[in-house]
Write a protein that holds these residues in place. Sequence first.
Motif, PDB file in Angstrom:
ATOM      1  N   GLU A  70      34.857  -5.442 -10.275  1.00 57.98           N
ATOM      2  CA  GLU A  70      35.554  -5.720  -9.013  1.00 57.98           C
ATOM      3  C   GLU A  70      34.605  -5.499  -7.843  1.00 57.98           C
ATOM      4  OE1 GLU A  70      38.801  -3.070  -8.093  1.00 57.98           O
ATOM      5  OE2 GLU A  70      38.868  -3.855  -6.048  1.00 57.98           O
ATOM      6  N   GLY A  71      34.527  -6.482  -6.971  1.00 55.99           N
ATOM      7  CA  GLY A  71      33.690  -6.350  -5.772  1.00 55.99           C
ATOM      8  C   GLY A  71      32.226  -6.687  -5.991  1.00 55.99           C
ATOM      9  N   GLU A  72      31.869  -7.066  -7.211  1.00 52.88           N
ATOM     10  CA  GLU A  72      30.459  -7.356  -7.512  1.00 52.88           C
ATOM     11  C   GLU A  72      30.032  -8.680  -6.864  1.00 52.88           C
ATOM     12  OE1 GLU A  72      29.554  -7.072 -11.662  1.00 52.88           O
ATOM     13  OE2 GLU A  72      27.615  -8.055 -11.416  1.00 52.88           O
ATOM     14  N   GLU A  73      28.903  -8.643  -6.188  1.00 50.31           N
ATOM     15  CA  GLU A  73      28.361  -9.867  -5.579  1.00 50.31           C
ATOM     16  C   GLU A  73      27.530 -10.595  -6.621  1.00 50.31           C
ATOM     17  OE1 GLU A  73      26.742 -10.455  -1.405  1.00 50.31           O
ATOM     18  OE2 GLU A  73      26.921  -8.286  -1.553  1.00 50.31           O
ATOM     19  N   LEU A  74      27.965 -11.774  -6.998  1.00 46.87           N
ATOM     20  CA  LEU A  74      27.257 -12.521  -8.040  1.00 46.87           C
ATOM     21  C   LEU A  74      26.186 -13.418  -7.445  1.00 46.87           C
ATOM     22  CD1 LEU A  74      30.327 -13.712 -10.099  1.00 46.87           C
ATOM     23  CD2 LEU A  74      28.685 -11.997 -10.793  1.00 46.87           C
ATOM     24  N   VAL A  75      26.506 -13.969  -6.295  1.00 50.98           N
ATOM     25  CA  VAL A  75      25.663 -15.001  -5.697  1.00 50.98           C
ATOM     26  C   VAL A  75      25.593 -14.784  -4.192  1.00 50.98           C
ATOM     27  CG1 VAL A  75      25.793 -17.445  -5.080  1.00 50.98           C
ATOM     28  CG2 VAL A  75      26.061 -16.785  -7.454  1.00 50.98           C
ATOM     29  N   ARG A  76      24.408 -14.948  -3.628  1.00 49.02           N
ATOM     30  CA  ARG A  76      24.278 -14.824  -2.172  1.00 49.02           C
ATOM     31  C   ARG A  76      23.764 -16.130  -1.590  1.00 49.02           C
ATOM     32  NH1 ARG A  76      21.653  -8.922  -0.953  1.00 49.02           N
ATOM     33  NH2 ARG A  76      23.407  -7.699  -1.656  1.00 49.02           N
ATOM     34  N   GLU A  77      24.439 -16.560  -0.530  1.00 49.48           N
ATOM     35  CA  GLU A  77      24.099 -17.810   0.145  1.00 49.48           C
ATOM     36  C   GLU A  77      22.636 -17.787   0.601  1.00 49.48           C
ATOM     37  OE1 GLU A  77      26.899 -18.655   3.215  1.00 49.48           O
ATOM     38  OE2 GLU A  77      25.819 -20.389   3.959  1.00 49.48           O
ATOM     39  N   GLY A  78      21.927 -18.862   0.296  1.00 55.85           N
ATOM     40  CA  GLY A  78      20.534 -18.991   0.742  1.00 55.85           C
ATOM     41  C   GLY A  78      19.516 -18.479  -0.260  1.00 55.85           C
ATOM     42  N   VAL A  97      45.608  -5.597 -11.560  1.00 54.87           N
ATOM     43  CA  VAL A  97      45.802  -4.192 -11.220  1.00 54.87           C
ATOM     44  C   VAL A  97      47.310  -4.008 -11.175  1.00 54.87           C
ATOM     45  CG1 VAL A  97      43.698  -3.848  -9.941  1.00 54.87           C
ATOM     46  CG2 VAL A  97      45.661  -4.790  -8.761  1.00 54.87           C
ATOM     47  N   PRO A  98      47.796  -2.825 -11.446  1.00 50.09           N
ATOM     48  CA  PRO A  98      49.235  -2.637 -11.413  1.00 50.09           C
ATOM     49  C   PRO A  98      49.803  -3.045 -10.066  1.00 50.09           C
ATOM     50  CG  PRO A  98      48.129  -0.693 -12.267  1.00 50.09           C
ATOM     51  CD  PRO A  98      47.068  -1.608 -11.740  1.00 50.09           C
ATOM     52  N   GLY A  99      50.873  -3.783 -10.085  1.00 51.03           N
ATOM     53  CA  GLY A  99      51.493  -4.233  -8.843  1.00 51.03           C
ATOM     54  C   GLY A  99      51.999  -3.041  -8.046  1.00 51.03           C
ATOM     55  N   ARG A 103      52.425  -3.911   1.509  1.00 48.10           N
ATOM     56  CA  ARG A 103      52.703  -3.371   2.850  1.00 48.10           C
ATOM     57  C   ARG A 103      51.396  -3.113   3.607  1.00 48.10           C
ATOM     58  NH1 ARG A 103      57.414  -0.852   0.719  1.00 48.10           N
ATOM     59  NH2 ARG A 103      56.231   0.918  -0.075  1.00 48.10           N
ATOM     60  N   GLN A 104      50.414  -2.523   2.880  1.00 41.65           N
ATOM     61  CA  GLN A 104      49.127  -2.220   3.527  1.00 41.65           C
ATOM     62  C   GLN A 104      48.473  -3.494   4.049  1.00 41.65           C
ATOM     63  OE1 GLN A 104      47.240  -0.301   0.212  1.00 41.65           O
ATOM     64  NE2 GLN A 104      47.416   1.730   1.099  1.00 41.65           N
ATOM     65  N   PHE A 105      48.431  -4.508   3.189  1.00 46.90           N
ATOM     66  CA  PHE A 105      47.771  -5.758   3.578  1.00 46.90           C
ATOM     67  C   PHE A 105      48.562  -6.482   4.663  1.00 46.90           C
ATOM     68  CE2 PHE A 105      45.057  -4.956   0.037  1.00 46.90           C
ATOM     69  CZ  PHE A 105      43.875  -5.620   0.329  1.00 46.90           C
ATOM     70  N   CYS A 106      49.889  -6.409   4.590  1.00 47.81           N
ATOM     71  CA  CYS A 106      50.732  -7.043   5.609  1.00 47.81           C
ATOM     72  C   CYS A 106      50.424  -6.426   6.982  1.00 47.81           C
ATOM     73  CB  CYS A 106      52.203  -6.862   5.235  1.00 47.81           C
ATOM     74  SG  CYS A 106      53.326  -7.672   6.368  1.00 47.81           S
ATOM     75  N   ILE A 157      41.250   1.560   1.831  1.00 47.06           N
ATOM     76  CA  ILE A 157      42.182   1.081   0.796  1.00 47.06           C
ATOM     77  C   ILE A 157      41.423   0.990  -0.523  1.00 47.06           C
ATOM     78  CG2 ILE A 157      43.578  -0.893   0.023  1.00 47.06           C
ATOM     79  CD1 ILE A 157      44.215  -1.428   2.965  1.00 47.06           C
ATOM     80  N   ARG A 158      41.970   1.578  -1.559  1.00 47.18           N
ATOM     81  CA  ARG A 158      41.290   1.578  -2.865  1.00 47.18           C
ATOM     82  C   ARG A 158      41.492   0.233  -3.554  1.00 47.18           C
ATOM     83  NH1 ARG A 158      42.669   6.238  -6.626  1.00 47.18           N
ATOM     84  NH2 ARG A 158      40.721   5.576  -7.567  1.00 47.18           N
ATOM     85  N   HIS A 159      40.488  -0.238  -4.247  1.00 45.72           N
ATOM     86  CA  HIS A 159      40.499  -1.510  -4.985  1.00 45.72           C
ATOM     87  C   HIS A 159      40.990  -2.681  -4.116  1.00 45.72           C
ATOM     88  CE1 HIS A 159      39.532   0.574  -8.645  1.00 45.72           C
ATOM     89  NE2 HIS A 159      40.546   1.404  -8.465  1.00 45.72           N
ATOM     90  N   PRO A 160      40.416  -2.861  -2.929  1.00 45.19           N
ATOM     91  CA  PRO A 160      40.913  -3.933  -2.055  1.00 45.19           C
ATOM     92  C   PRO A 160      40.753  -5.324  -2.664  1.00 45.19           C
ATOM     93  CG  PRO A 160      38.833  -3.066  -1.231  1.00 45.19           C
ATOM     94  CD  PRO A 160      39.254  -2.166  -2.351  1.00 45.19           C
ATOM     95  N   TYR A 161      39.674  -5.539  -3.438  1.00 40.41           N
ATOM     96  CA  TYR A 161      39.424  -6.866  -4.009  1.00 40.41           C
ATOM     97  C   TYR A 161      40.497  -7.220  -5.036  1.00 40.41           C
ATOM     98  CZ  TYR A 161      34.845  -6.480  -1.813  1.00 40.41           C
ATOM     99  OH  TYR A 161      33.842  -6.352  -0.896  1.00 40.41           O
TER     100      TYR A 161
END
Lengths: 138, 141
Positions: free
Chosen positions: A37-45, B67-69, B75-78, B102-106
């Motif tokens: 989660e959150g890993e950057e795979l590719v960067r523009e340029g 991720v668990p709903g 609410r946080q994102f709203c 915020i944890r695990h935002p992605y």
Amino acid sequence: MHLLDPKEIKEFPVFRELSPKQWAEVYPLLHHIWTLEGEELVREGERAHTFFIILRGHFMVHYSDERAFTLWQRGEIIGWSAVIRPFRYTANVTSLTEGEMLSIAGIQFLELLQANASLGDKLVKKINEDIQHRPLIT
Amino acid sequence: MQHNGFSMAAVGITIVFTALVTLSLIISQLHKLLTFWDNRAAWKQKIFRMFGPQEEEAGPAPHVYHVPGSPESARQFCLLIQATGEPFSLPGLLRTAEACGIRHPYAKASRLIEEHLIIPDQKGFYVWNHAEYDRPAKRSR
């Protein structure tokens, strides 16, 4: 690669039209990778060194002007710049979730496409079709 | 008494060398631990395959990890989106969410996109789906 079913991968749109002989040349180049989660795979340029195919996960393609779209369909491709001039990524790609992908080293893939014109035509045609369906193109 | 000094020196040298050998062994094997840590996701998958239910029993695997709903996430994102305004940039929203702690935002944003609470405006930006969020079932989450 032994964890995945080659027959299923062969049915991905990008590989579907390959002959058994052509598929036998492409398959050994595929590597099974995991993303976080959150890993950057590719960067523009940056130099486009890897071509990715989604197996599982949700990925955000985003541009420097803040526009973005997401990809999650199994078999969708990321990093097509690895086989198309000028071989520079045109967007950033970040993994939104944990995910699994197939990766192909751009140089190896390009060498294969250049060495086999018929194979190259089929794959580049499929890659272009995929790109045309993307919501945003720069 | 004269021999005590030699004995103590010998014991001291032994202790120091034992400690150094132990330390060097640990350092020499450290790369394995780091490799394991780098590939922890792969190991998790392998262990799951070894001890987890067979695929036939578990049914087809979902194509997207979840991720668990959490109603809290919505609410946080709203609230964040109300503060930043609409339409908003998805990468910008994620940066703001991270900055707010915020944890695990992605993964949470991914879930909200799948649930059609965050929807694209077809121009590369996103909007909050108020109609979906205000539905009684969603509101009560």
